[in-house]
Write an enzyme that holds these catalytic residues in place. Sequence first.
Site, mmCIF file in Angstrom:
data_model
loop_
_atom_site.group_PDB
_atom_site.id
_atom_site.type_symbol
_atom_site.label_atom_id
_atom_site.label_comp_id
_atom_site.label_asym_id
_atom_site.label_seq_id
_atom_site.Cartn_x
_atom_site.Cartn_y
_atom_site.Cartn_z
ATOM 1 N N TYR A 1 0.849 -1.203 0.000
ATOM 2 C CA TYR A 1 0.000 0.000 0.000
ATOM 3 C C TYR A 1 0.878 1.244 0.000
ATOM 4 O O TYR A 1 0.710 2.134 -0.836
ATOM 5 C CB TYR A 1 -0.910 -0.020 1.230
HETATM 6 N N1 LIG Z 1 -9.057 7.419 6.319
HETATM 7 C C1 LIG Z 1 -7.862 7.864 6.689
HETATM 8 O O1 LIG Z 1 -7.604 8.119 7.884
HETATM 9 C C2 LIG Z 1 -6.796 8.065 5.651
HETATM 10 C C3 LIG Z 1 -7.123 8.075 4.301
HETATM 11 N N2 LIG Z 1 -6.135 8.262 3.374
HETATM 12 C C4 LIG Z 1 -6.495 8.287 1.950
HETATM 13 O O2 LIG Z 1 -7.598 9.177 1.756
HETATM 14 C C5 LIG Z 1 -8.498 8.622 0.765
HETATM 15 C C6 LIG Z 1 -9.889 8.482 1.367
HETATM 16 O O3 LIG Z 1 -9.802 7.625 2.511
HETATM 17 P P1 LIG Z 1 -11.114 6.824 2.982
HETATM 18 O O4 LIG Z 1 -12.301 7.717 2.850
HETATM 19 O O5 LIG Z 1 -10.801 6.182 4.288
HETATM 20 O O6 LIG Z 1 -11.218 5.709 1.839
HETATM 21 P P2 LIG Z 1 -12.011 4.313 1.857
HETATM 22 O O7 LIG Z 1 -11.099 3.234 2.380
HETATM 23 O O8 LIG Z 1 -13.315 4.540 2.498
HETATM 24 O O9 LIG Z 1 -12.168 4.001 0.262
HETATM 25 C C7 LIG Z 1 -12.807 4.923 -0.568
HETATM 26 C C8 LIG Z 1 -13.487 4.200 -1.683
HETATM 27 O O10 LIG Z 1 -12.533 3.677 -2.620
HETATM 28 C C9 LIG Z 1 -13.257 2.707 -3.380
HETATM 29 N N3 LIG Z 1 -12.376 1.773 -4.091
HETATM 30 C C10 LIG Z 1 -11.448 0.955 -3.555
HETATM 31 N N4 LIG Z 1 -10.876 0.208 -4.519
HETATM 32 C C11 LIG Z 1 -11.488 0.553 -5.693
HETATM 33 C C12 LIG Z 1 -11.360 0.116 -7.034
HETATM 34 N N5 LIG Z 1 -10.486 -0.845 -7.355
HETATM 35 N N6 LIG Z 1 -12.149 0.685 -7.973
HETATM 36 C C13 LIG Z 1 -13.044 1.644 -7.639
HETATM 37 N N7 LIG Z 1 -13.210 2.101 -6.383
HETATM 38 C C14 LIG Z 1 -12.443 1.550 -5.424
HETATM 39 C C15 LIG Z 1 -14.089 1.962 -2.361
HETATM 40 O O11 LIG Z 1 -15.254 1.460 -3.019
HETATM 41 P P3 LIG Z 1 -16.089 0.254 -2.368
HETATM 42 O O12 LIG Z 1 -16.635 0.833 -1.079
HETATM 43 O O13 LIG Z 1 -17.134 -0.040 -3.377
HETATM 44 O O14 LIG Z 1 -15.133 -0.892 -2.132
HETATM 45 C C16 LIG Z 1 -14.389 3.018 -1.295
HETATM 46 O O15 LIG Z 1 -15.730 3.428 -1.298
HETATM 47 C C17 LIG Z 1 -7.875 7.305 0.325
HETATM 48 O O16 LIG Z 1 -7.122 7.480 -0.852
HETATM 49 C C18 LIG Z 1 -6.977 6.938 1.481
HETATM 50 O O17 LIG Z 1 -5.897 6.083 1.094
HETATM 51 C C19 LIG Z 1 -4.812 8.402 3.719
HETATM 52 C C20 LIG Z 1 -4.456 8.385 5.043
HETATM 53 C C21 LIG Z 1 -5.429 8.261 6.107
HETATM 54 N N1 LIG Z 2 -8.193 3.623 1.550
HETATM 55 C C1 LIG Z 2 -7.857 3.862 2.837
HETATM 56 N N2 LIG Z 2 -6.604 4.257 3.130
HETATM 57 C C2 LIG Z 2 -6.283 4.460 4.447
HETATM 58 C C3 LIG Z 2 -7.224 4.291 5.459
HETATM 59 C C4 LIG Z 2 -8.546 3.884 5.102
HETATM 60 O O1 LIG Z 2 -9.429 3.723 5.956
HETATM 61 N N3 LIG Z 2 -8.805 3.686 3.788
HETATM 62 N N4 LIG Z 2 -6.911 4.502 6.767
HETATM 63 C C5 LIG Z 2 -5.680 4.819 7.127
HETATM 64 C C6 LIG Z 2 -5.422 4.965 8.619
HETATM 65 O O2 LIG Z 2 -6.109 6.086 9.088
HETATM 66 C C7 LIG Z 2 -4.003 5.140 9.035
HETATM 67 O O3 LIG Z 2 -3.510 6.297 8.428
HETATM 68 C C8 LIG Z 2 -3.899 5.306 10.550
HETATM 69 O O4 LIG Z 2 -4.626 4.357 11.218
HETATM 70 C C9 LIG Z 2 -4.577 4.961 6.136
HETATM 71 N N5 LIG Z 2 -5.040 4.825 4.776
#
Ligand SMILES: NC(=O)C1=CN([C@@H]2O[C@H](COP(=O)(O)OP(=O)(O)OC[C@H]3O[C@@H](n4cnc5c(N)ncnc54)[C@H](OP(=O)(O)O)[C@@H]3O)[C@@H](O)[C@H]2O)C=CC1
Ligand SMILES: Nc1nc2c(c(=O)[nH]1)N=C([C@H](O)[C@@H](O)CO)CN2
Length: 240
Positions: A152
């Site tokens: 990742y």
């Molecule tokens: N949440 C956090 O604390 C953090 C988030 N981030 C980044 O911020 C962004 C948003 O995070 P977050 O809201 O938690 O994201 P999520 O993990 O909730 O994923 C967002 C969406 O991505 C979709 N997705 C995953 N794989 C595919 C694919 N192959 N094709 C199409 N859609 C896909 C999923 O669809 P489905 O639901 O249908 O599977 C999901 O609804 C991400 O890029 C994440 O890596 C970075 C650090 C921390």
């Molecule tokens: N696609 C996602 N990416 C990440 C997520 C997630 O929920 N969906 N969450 C994290 C975590 O918040 C991590 O940063 C600390 O626990 C990272 N990326």
Amino acid sequence: MMRKMPIIITGGAQRLGLACAKSLVTQGYRVIITYRRERKDIAELEAQGITCVQADFSSSAGVDGFIEKIQHQYSALGGIIHNASEWESEESASDTALLMEKMWQVHVFAPYRINLAFEGLLCAGSKLDGQADIIHMTDYVAEKGSDKHIAYASSKAGLANLTCSFAKRFAPQIKVNAIAPSLLMFNSGDDAEYRSKALNKSLLRKEPGEQEGILAVQYILGSRYMTGRTLSLDGGRHLV
Ligand SMILES: NC(=O)C1=CN([C@@H]2O[C@H](COP(=O)(O)OP(=O)(O)OC[C@H]3O[C@@H](n4cnc5c(N)ncnc54)[C@H](OP(=O)(O)O)[C@@H]3O)[C@@H](O)[C@H]2O)C=CC1
Ligand SMILES: Nc1nc2c(c(=O)[nH]1)N=C([C@H](O)[C@@H](O)CO)CN2
């Protein structure tokens, strides 16, 4: 100046992507989200003025199908936010070769192919709106690595690098920037011990929630002079 051309948010049917979509629509933007799995609330999102497009970026055909859909329906775009992502660990993977492929497919191959395909649409949007934006949602671990999410983290580093290359290639019509959160919001399955450990990784020790990401998106869309850069949303984690 308000963007009139539509902004695409990939993976916009939940959490950060959905919060950004709702915020931008409320501000008067035209918003298109992609969603992968069918959801009961898609009709409700459409009723709120969010255009929902089904797309699965896990295959080249899925990426190409999405590109064709958008190229067929739109002649200009105001921006695209590459938010779609899967956060999977080596521990949860039965096959680490497939895990690496999957991570690079959604975080690098899809944004790469979509950015190249939409250059013309974004330039047309830039002519009409004065500018156009690509935003890559990367991650703090793109820079620091992760011992539990190796594939990742490497793919998010690849996405971070795309920010530099596309910023150079698409200037001055299109700005290309990244947002690198560490912790924005927990997942429902995160237990108390995990949450406590994660909070203690930063100086500010808080779970900021989606609003922090919304503010970063708003800043970038409003900026006239930032490209090839990353906004780090990490509560001072780099100083711990
Ligand atoms: N949440 C956090 O604390 C953090 C988030 N981030 C980044 O911020 C962004 C948003 O995070 P977050 O809201 O938690 O994201 P999520 O993990 O909730 O994923 C967002 C969406 O991505 C979709 N997705 C995953 N794989 C595919 C694919 N192959 N094709 C199409 N859609 C896909 C999923 O669809 P489905 O639901 O249908 O599977 C999901 O609804 C991400 O890029 C994440 O890596 C970075 C650090 C921390
Ligand atoms: N696609 C996602 N990416 C990440 C997520 C997630 O929920 N969906 N969450 C994290 C975590 O918040 C991590 O940063 C600390 O626990 C990272 N990326």
